[in-house]
Design a protein around this motif. Structure first.
Motif, PDB file in Angstrom:
ATOM      1  N   UNK A 186       0.460  -0.849  -0.568  1.00  0.00           N
ATOM      2  CA  UNK A 186       0.286  -0.253  -0.132  1.00  0.00           C
ATOM      3  C   UNK A 186       0.333   1.121   0.382  1.00  0.00           C
ATOM      4  N   UNK A 187       0.487   1.978  -1.430  1.00  0.00           N
ATOM      5  CA  UNK A 187       1.568   3.535  -1.034  1.00  0.00           C
ATOM      6  C   UNK A 187       0.972   4.576  -1.057  1.00  0.00           C
ATOM      7  N   UNK A 188       0.296   5.514  -0.191  1.00  0.00           N
ATOM      8  CA  UNK A 188      -0.520   6.770   0.591  1.00  0.00           C
ATOM      9  C   UNK A 188      -1.472   6.351  -0.108  1.00  0.00           C
ATOM     10  N   UNK A 189      -2.161   4.658   0.180  1.00  0.00           N
ATOM     11  CA  UNK A 189      -3.170   4.413   0.630  1.00  0.00           C
ATOM     12  C   UNK A 189      -3.537   3.844  -1.018  1.00  0.00           C
ATOM     13  N   UNK A 190      -2.826   3.652  -1.644  1.00  0.00           N
ATOM     14  CA  UNK A 190      -3.018   3.128  -3.402  1.00  0.00           C
ATOM     15  C   UNK A 190      -2.959   1.809  -3.044  1.00  0.00           C
ATOM     16  N   UNK A 318       6.768 -16.397  -1.169  1.00  0.00           N
ATOM     17  CA  UNK A 318       7.008 -14.838  -0.763  1.00  0.00           C
ATOM     18  C   UNK A 318       7.588 -14.514  -1.478  1.00  0.00           C
ATOM     19  N   UNK A 319       8.887 -14.653  -1.489  1.00  0.00           N
ATOM     20  CA  UNK A 319       9.893 -13.581  -1.919  1.00  0.00           C
ATOM     21  C   UNK A 319       9.937 -12.814  -2.981  1.00  0.00           C
ATOM     22  N   UNK A 320       9.543 -14.026  -3.840  1.00  0.00           N
ATOM     23  CA  UNK A 320       9.851 -13.488  -5.435  1.00  0.00           C
ATOM     24  C   UNK A 320       7.947 -12.639  -5.474  1.00  0.00           C
ATOM     25  N   UNK A 321       7.339 -13.011  -4.499  1.00  0.00           N
ATOM     26  CA  UNK A 321       5.351 -11.955  -4.978  1.00  0.00           C
ATOM     27  C   UNK A 321       6.218 -10.538  -4.184  1.00  0.00           C
ATOM     28  N   UNK A 322       7.144 -10.444  -3.057  1.00  0.00           N
ATOM     29  CA  UNK A 322       7.308  -8.681  -2.678  1.00  0.00           C
ATOM     30  C   UNK A 322       8.433  -8.323  -3.362  1.00  0.00           C
ATOM     31  N   UNK A 323       9.232  -9.393  -4.152  1.00  0.00           N
ATOM     32  CA  UNK A 323       9.790  -8.500  -5.429  1.00  0.00           C
ATOM     33  C   UNK A 323       8.395  -8.124  -5.987  1.00  0.00           C
ATOM     34  N   UNK A 324       8.661  -8.527  -6.422  1.00  0.00           N
ATOM     35  CA  UNK A 324       7.226  -8.210  -8.209  1.00  0.00           C
ATOM     36  C   UNK A 324       6.458  -7.417  -8.041  1.00  0.00           C
ATOM     37  N   UNK A 325       5.988  -7.103  -7.002  1.00  0.00           N
ATOM     38  CA  UNK A 325       5.063  -5.917  -5.800  1.00  0.00           C
ATOM     39  C   UNK A 325       5.913  -5.262  -6.892  1.00  0.00           C
ATOM     40  N   UNK A 326       7.122  -4.987  -5.757  1.00  0.00           N
ATOM     41  CA  UNK A 326       7.819  -4.000  -5.643  1.00  0.00           C
ATOM     42  C   UNK A 326       8.052  -3.657  -6.794  1.00  0.00           C
ATOM     43  N   UNK A 327       8.520  -3.799  -7.504  1.00  0.00           N
ATOM     44  CA  UNK A 327       8.889  -3.716  -8.792  1.00  0.00           C
ATOM     45  C   UNK A 327       7.374  -3.088  -9.749  1.00  0.00           C
ATOM     46  N   UNK A 328       6.294  -3.803  -9.554  1.00  0.00           N
ATOM     47  CA  UNK A 328       5.717  -3.336 -10.287  1.00  0.00           C
ATOM     48  C   UNK A 328       5.063  -2.335  -9.887  1.00  0.00           C
ATOM     49  N   UNK A 329       5.080  -1.923  -9.142  1.00  0.00           N
ATOM     50  CA  UNK A 329       4.857  -0.335  -8.125  1.00  0.00           C
ATOM     51  C   UNK A 329       5.046   0.065  -8.406  1.00  0.00           C
ATOM     52  N   UNK A 330       6.943   0.401  -8.285  1.00  0.00           N
ATOM     53  CA  UNK A 330       7.843   0.853  -8.296  1.00  0.00           C
ATOM     54  C   UNK A 330       8.164   1.574  -6.844  1.00  0.00           C
ATOM     55  N   UNK A 438      18.817  -9.063 -15.089  1.00  0.00           N
ATOM     56  CA  UNK A 438      17.021  -8.734 -15.166  1.00  0.00           C
ATOM     57  C   UNK A 438      16.698  -7.042 -14.913  1.00  0.00           C
ATOM     58  N   UNK A 439      17.599  -6.409 -14.604  1.00  0.00           N
ATOM     59  CA  UNK A 439      17.335  -4.939 -14.192  1.00  0.00           C
ATOM     60  C   UNK A 439      16.000  -4.838 -13.420  1.00  0.00           C
ATOM     61  N   UNK A 440      15.661  -5.658 -11.875  1.00  0.00           N
ATOM     62  CA  UNK A 440      15.133  -5.754 -10.910  1.00  0.00           C
ATOM     63  C   UNK A 440      16.531  -5.408  -9.368  1.00  0.00           C
ATOM     64  N   UNK A 441      15.113  -4.473  -8.767  1.00  0.00           N
ATOM     65  CA  UNK A 441      16.308  -4.420  -7.209  1.00  0.00           C
ATOM     66  C   UNK A 441      17.205  -5.229  -6.482  1.00  0.00           C
TER      67      UNK A 441
END
Lengths: 552, 461, 275
Positions: A186-190, A318-330, A438-441
């Motif tokens: 959740x990023x500033x409510x989004x 779990x970990x891959x999900x966290x990274x995916x969410x973070x990447x997708x939301x920037x 891959x260009x990910x964090x």
């Protein structure tokens, strides 16, 4: 003056939990829970599968029968119940409401077309008790909160709502930790949400000696003198000190005072073992470095390399999900201001170990263990029915930012790295290198002293003046099998002692049976006489019959 | 500001311990780099002594006294006493004035009585905090440093040093994550900018007194990388990346000399051989006799071209053989005696080579500091001498090249982790922009949000 | 440097400085310098460059070199067999030795497939491969990571893997068998509700008089006893086992019954599920 009652219901994969409330003053009167779900199955997909096999109506009836038993255990005057609020994932709520469920089982558009299935609307709705066959005041209003997509439902909404992050500025991770872990960033409510099908290993299933949390299960481990100290759940499901063992051989180094005899290990226990194992080096993925290649926790309780692989894959999801969410939301994982852990599994696990093994991001500097948010939200709805509309608004606003991990190329790439680590032993530094390629964090460094907020002692804080009642539920399935030689192989093979058979007449307890995901009875029958399907033609009691009266 | 664009040492074999192209002389008959090596001792005041000025002064007096006595007892011809300030000393310039004075008094007494050559080095602590609000420039902490510097110079310090920490937030961030761009920005750009700010002041202060501006070290950055890289089996930070960070550190530590520092450069600076090859100033080094403070993988190699031999730091307490100032001065004293014997018998080059070969292939970080390789990195730095960013980058690239050559010649073997991290890092460095402003812009954009303590205003960016 | 030439060579580092990390793990060798890889890589150009590009997972380079080779008149089949496939052989070698991991395989596989596409265009038709394998994800199931890995391993080992995608209706699977007459088929499913498709597929095939020597079924929810409760199927444990299973049919003409019995032997490692 008559007390006006409300009932809050949480229908989860591992059981039903209910609380009776006094609507006037909002106090909890009593609590009733079951230790298992009434339908056969070890996880929600099994429940779904069973329900499809046996027919939606029948499954609904079995569930409601159990709900009614739980409600009776609340010990209140059911004629004065005005409101019931229920919470759970879309599968449970659809079964409760008796609406279409096949779209939840077959996600692909091809299958749905072929079966002429139209996914129903799962928006918030208010129905009457009589529509659901609940044995309470028939005019009582039943509040059913909305689902967001078929993967994420009212229970995810509950954890978001109760964490209060939707109104705050900042970046927050809110996560459930069950078999189908719903995770939201959740990023500033989004809200960016996803559902990591971590798999049953997280709940202790698919682990050879794994069990759902129950008396006698090892729920945590700590490094002790010369060995690992076990903690075991007692009859009241409170963790007690257990023996200290040497994991490489299973030798008991020192005995605890009041030893509860351990019978298995829970999901949180497995995570503890994995964390300790990685730290001490006894686990060197994909191998266990002990003489028998097992982590021995007690006589007959151990973890095998296959178990380690399964839990590794679950945590990798779990970990891959966290990274995916973070990447997708920037955003970057170390920008997360606080991590919220919801649900029973999230409450009873040691957050330090979760952090250590990647179940929550290693940079989680502030952690909140919230407990059972579904029941909590149901109570809120009882006390303020207007909340239902607000929840629908939130659900509507969330729809566009749900990421289906199964079809996400980002998730696939990262999850392949996880597989390489737990199946082949690819080193962690290489994992990070690939993320960069891959260009990910990268995975951020571990934070050393996370601040942990555990607000209550139990995941359900208040039990009410009448206290807690554990309700026994369970229906019985019966079938006769021609050709049975009474060899008892089926009954002996049953891992949950759910089956008895005599001269071809088999009796199965649905609350113990692992259902469609197991089928060891059928698969092991030497005569091929045992057919699970036959059990599904149930006795008349459970067939839909308008003639049945559920009079109070 | 005049930058080095030419090497003072034309050939590496001209470099040797005990000699430098621009020797430094101080009062109390002390010379550095003039044909002999000076042992150094540094002792940290015992915990609790920072409670009051009196306790602190007593500590400093005792340390000086013990060191002097032991020096005489075993026959050391010279030694340097360094006092690295704890924050209380720097925060309270009157404390610093007093502690410096008592130490100077004792040293002078022994000089007058025995003729022993002595030097008193004062190193105030860099107590500035890089947080957004407080700032590296003009804050109270900053002003205290300046006042303390003045107090030390006025009260008998032979020279002044400091370990500037500008750029540390960025380099820490980069080291923890293996982000070489952040490391380069932190060390090469921000570090160099902050060095200039700090050293111009110190040089000006020293002009007013009989006190020399000594030198700085990249302790806060390159040494952090070295500590985190750990021993051979540690894998948190790659040793090859730490070696590249060390190269960058030299480009940054050079700024002190460019501002007017004359040396000996301070002991923690493992990059000093590189700086010596460029600037010809004497240097202090630490290694095998600094094990009381930390572990390194080049304990002997760093003796190769040093002019002062130090123990780095040790708690003030009692050992079986005496108090720590006594014990560790004796240790460094004997090593210096060995080096001086070699100098006297004309065997200094042999000994220098033996020191170097002991550790040259022990670790990539040691390899690049061997004096011939240090000289190469020096040449790479002066090639881009005018631009701190480009010269730091060039230093790292040259260090990488040195490592690769050794690997190709089968003299040094790398593990997969060291190999891959080196390859990835060099590739990233090569792809960086050749334009300083562009690099700075990119970094400010990339790191302003990620590194909360970093405020470009602290560097006038 | 005189000391480098005079003194250095005299030193035996075993008595001076031992790099224990290198002793433990073995020195890092660039993939190309691995002796077994050296034995596999072709010596002549352009095959050597093509193989090295595949080894390094450099898709740009492999495409360029393949195009160059084709333009200079080299027959596409030679490019494929002597260049691309040799590169994949080297990749497989390093993967087996534990030097390369899954993501390396994926990257190299991509660069090989790009080169293959170019060559097949020039050829005008699909290249000859060891055999055809059809891969699908069970009807109703959207998870395809498992299938993607299987397809990659098959292609990396010279098979023509037909990827039917995810959520594949049983009918389409049957049609694919009719069309391609594959020597092996793989099916993956992550949910217990979708794995029920497999016995149905077998039923449909039998009804239509079709047959596949073996169908490898695997995935998260799939269990061995379920898979072995109907014919034609073999419980597949790991994605990288797939090429060996296909090989056993191709070379040794093994039947599904035999594969069930000798699974561990065929894949060449201890498989707990089969012992």
């Amino acid at each position: 003056m008559k007390t006006r009652y409300g009932i809050a219901l949480d229908i989860g994969t591992s059981g039903i939990r209910a609380q009776a409330l006094d609507i006037e003053n909002g106090k909890v009167i009593s609590t009733a829970i079951t230790l298992r779900h009434p339908l056969p199955g070890a996880n929600v997909v099994d429940h779904l599968h069973f329900a499809i096999k046996v027919g939606r109506d029948t499954a609904h009836n079995i569930l409601i029968d159990s709900v009614n038993k739980v409600i009776k255990s609340l010990n209140i005057d059911l004629k004065n119940v005005e409101r019931v609020a229920v919470c759970g994932n879309p599968i449970q709520l659809s079964l409760f409401h008796n609406i279409e469920i096949r779209d939840l089982a077959y996600w692909g558009p091809h299958a749905l077309e072929r079966l002429h299935v139209t996914p129903p609307s799962r928006n918030a709705i208010i129905v009457n008790a009589r529509e659901i066959w609940l044995k309470i005041n028939q005019e009582a209003e039943i509040y059913i909160p909305p689902a967001i997509k078929h993967e994420i439902g009212a229970d995810a909404l509950a954890m978001l709502f109760k964490s209060e992050v939707l109104e705050k500025k900042g970046i927050y991770l809110v996560s459930d930790f069950g078999t189908n872990a719903e995770i939201a960033l959740v990023i500033d409510g989004e809200v960016y949400s996803c559902s990591a099908a971590a798999g049953p290993a997280v709940e202790g299933q698919m682990i050879e000696k794994g069990r759902l949390a129950s008396p006698g299960t090892i729920c945590d481990l700590e490094i002790g003198d010369y060995g690992w100290k076990t903690r075991i759940l007692d009859e009241d499901l409170i963790a007690q000190e257990g023996d200290t063992v040497d994991p490489s051989g299973g030798k008991i180094i020192s005995s605890a005072e009041s030893s509860v005899n351990p019978i298995g290990i829970t999901g949180t226990g497995v995570i503890a073992a994995y964390s300790l194992g990685l730290d001490t080096g006894i686990i060197s993925l994909p191998k266990i470095k002990s003489p028998d290649n097992k982590i021995n926790l007690h006589k007959e309780i151990y973890l095998t390399e296959k178990d380690i692989e399964n839990i590794g894959k679950a945590l990798g999801a779990f970990r891959a999900a966290h990274l995916t969410l973070a990447e997708e939301s920037g955003v970057f994982l170390d920008e997360i201001d606080a991590t919220y852990m919801a649900g029973a599994s999230g409450f009873y696990v040691d957050p330090h170990k979760s952090l250590n093994v990647g179940q929550i991001p290693p940079s989680s500097r502030e952690i909140y263990q919230m407990g059972n948010t579904s029941l909590s939200m149901a109570k809120d709805i009882i006390l303020d029915p207007g909340l239902l509309e607000k929840l629908q608004e939130i659900a509507d606003g969330m729809r566009s930012k749900h990421i289906t991990l199964a079809t996400s190329p980002t998730f696939e790439k990262i999850y392949s790295l996880e597989l390489a680590m737990c199946e082949q032993g690819m080193p962690f530094w290489m994992y990070n290198d690939w993320l960069t390629k891959y260009g990910f964090q990268k995975i951020p460094p571990k934070v050393s002293n996370p601040v942990i907020h555990k607000i209550f002692e139990r995941d359900i804080p208040e039990l009410g003046e009448y206290g807690l009642k554990i309700t026994k539920i369970g229906s019985v399935l019966e079938a006769e099998f021609e050709g049975c030689t009474n060899c008892m192989t089926c009954a002996l093979n049953c891992p949950e002692n759910a089956l008895t058979i005599e001269n071809g007449l088999a009796t199965v307890r649905t609350d113990r049976c692992s259902g469609m995901g197991c089928l060891r009875c059928e698969l092991g029958c030497p005569q091929k006489a045992f057919k699970y399907e036959k059990l599904l033609t149930l006795k008349e009691k459970y067939e839909t019959s308008k003639k049945l009266k559920y009079a109070i | 500001m005049k930058r080095f664009t030419k090497m003072v040492y034309k050939k590496p074999e001209e470099m040797v311990f005990g000699r430098s192209k621009f020797p430094v002389s101080q009062r109390w008959n002390m010379q550095f780099g003039a044909g002999y090596v000076v042992p150094e001792v540094k002792v940290a005041p015992v915990e609790g002594s920072e409670g009051s000025k009196e306790k602190m002064v007593a500590e400093c007096r005792n340390i000086a006294q013990s060191a002097c006595e032991r020096a005489i007892a075993v026959g050391l011809p010279s030694f340097m006493l360094e006092q690295e300030h704890v924050s209380h000393q720097t925060n309270n310039p009157e404390w610093a004035a007093e502690t410096t004075r008592v130490q100077a008094e004792i040293l002078e007494k022994y000089y007058e009585e025995y003729g022993i050559r002595v030097s008193l080095r004062q190193t105030p602590a860099d107590i500035r905090i890089e947080e957004r609000g407080l700032g590296l420039r003009g804050s109270d902490y900053d002003n205290n440093i300046e006042e303390t510097m003045e107090a030390c110079a006025a009260n008998g310090a032979s020279d002044l040093c400091i370990e500037t920490m500008g750029g540390k937030a960025l380099s820490d961030y980069g080291i923890a994550r293996g982000d070489i761009r952040a490391i380069l920005f932190g060390i090469g750009v921000l570090g160099s900018i902050d060095m200039e700010y700090m050293w111009k002041r110190i040089v000006n202060i020293c002009k007013k007194y009989d006190c020399r501006p000594g030198g700085d070290t990249d302790c806060s950055q390159a040494n952090t990388a070295m500590f985190m890289a750990g021993g051979l089996l540690d894998k948190d930070v790659s040793h090859t990346v730490a070696a590249l960070a060390r190269g960058m550190g030299a480009a940054r530590s050079l700024v002190a000399v460019e501002c007017g520092a004359v040396g000996p450069l301070k002991d923690c600076g493992y990059e000093n051989p590189i700086v010596k090859s460029i600037s010809g100033v004497p240097i202090a080094m630490e290694g095998k006799n600094a094990v009381c403070a930390h572990s390194d993988l080049m304990g002997n190699l760093v003796c190769g071209v040093t002019d002062v031999w130090s123990n780095e730091s040790v708690y003030h307490r009692q050992e079986m053989g005496g108090t720590t100032p006594e014990v560790w001065l004796q240790a460094t004293g004997y090593e210096a005696a060995l080096m001086n014997t070699a100098l006297q018998t004309g065997q200094e080059e042999v000994l220098r080579d033996l020191y170097t070969l002991t550790d040259k292939y022990r670790d990539p970080q040691a390899l690049i500091l061997a004096y011939d390789n240090a000289h190469r990195i020096g040449k790479a730095i002066v090639k881009y001498g005018k631009d701190p960013y480009l010269r730091s980058r060039a230093a790292a690239l040259e260090a990488g090249k040195i490592i690769n050559e050794a690997v190709d010649a089968n003299k040094l073997y790398l593990t997969r982790f060291e190999r891959d991290s080196l390859d990835n890092t060099l590739k990233i460095l090569e792809d960086l922009p050749a334009d300083r402003d562009q690099f700075i812009d990119e970094c400010i954009r990339a790191y302003s949000r990620k590194v909360p303590d970093f405020n470009p205003k602290n560097y006038e960016l | 440097m005189s000391y480098n030439e005079e003194l250095e060579p005299k030193i035996d580092q075993d008595f001076v400085a031992v790099r224990y990390n290198v002793e433990l793990e073995g020195p890092a060798i660039t993939p190309e310098n691995d002796p077994d890889v050296q034995a596999i890589l072709p010596k002549d150009e352009p095959y050597r460059s093509i193989a090295r590009a595949v080894l390094r997972g450099d898709t740009e380079e492999s495409t360029i070199k393949v195009k160059e080779g084709l333009n200079s008149g080299i027959p596409p089949m030679d490019i494929i067999n002597n260049g691309l496939m040799k590169g994949m052989d080297a990749v497989n070698e390093l993967y087996t030795k534990g030097f390369y991991f899954l993501p390396d395989l994926m990257l190299s596989g991509d660069s090989m497939m790009e080169g293959l596409k170019e060559s097949e265009e020039a050829l005008g038709h699909k290249s000859e491969t060891k055999g055809t394998v059809v891969s699908f994800v069970a009807e109703g199931d959207p998870h395809d990571i498992g299938k993607n890995l299987v397809v990659m391993f098959l292609r990396a080992n010279g098979y023509n893997a037909i990827d039917l995608g995810r959520d594949v209706p049983n009918e389409d699977v049957v049609n694919a068998v009719r069309e391609y007459k594959p020597l092996f088929m793989t099916g993956t499913a992550l949910m217990t509700t979708t794995m029920t498709a497999f016995p149905k597929v077998v039923e449909e095939l039998e009804k239509n008089g079709l047959e596949v020597p073996a169908i490898g079924c695997g995935g998260g929810a799939v269990r061995k006893d379920f898979i072995e409760s109907f014919p034609m199927s073999v419980y597949g444990v790991k994605a990288y086992h797939t090429p060996k299973l296909a090989d056993s049919i191709l070379k040794d003409k093994k039947t599904w019954k035999e594969i069930r019995k000798k699974y561990s032997k065929i894949v060449g490692e201890f498989v707990p599920e089969y012992d």
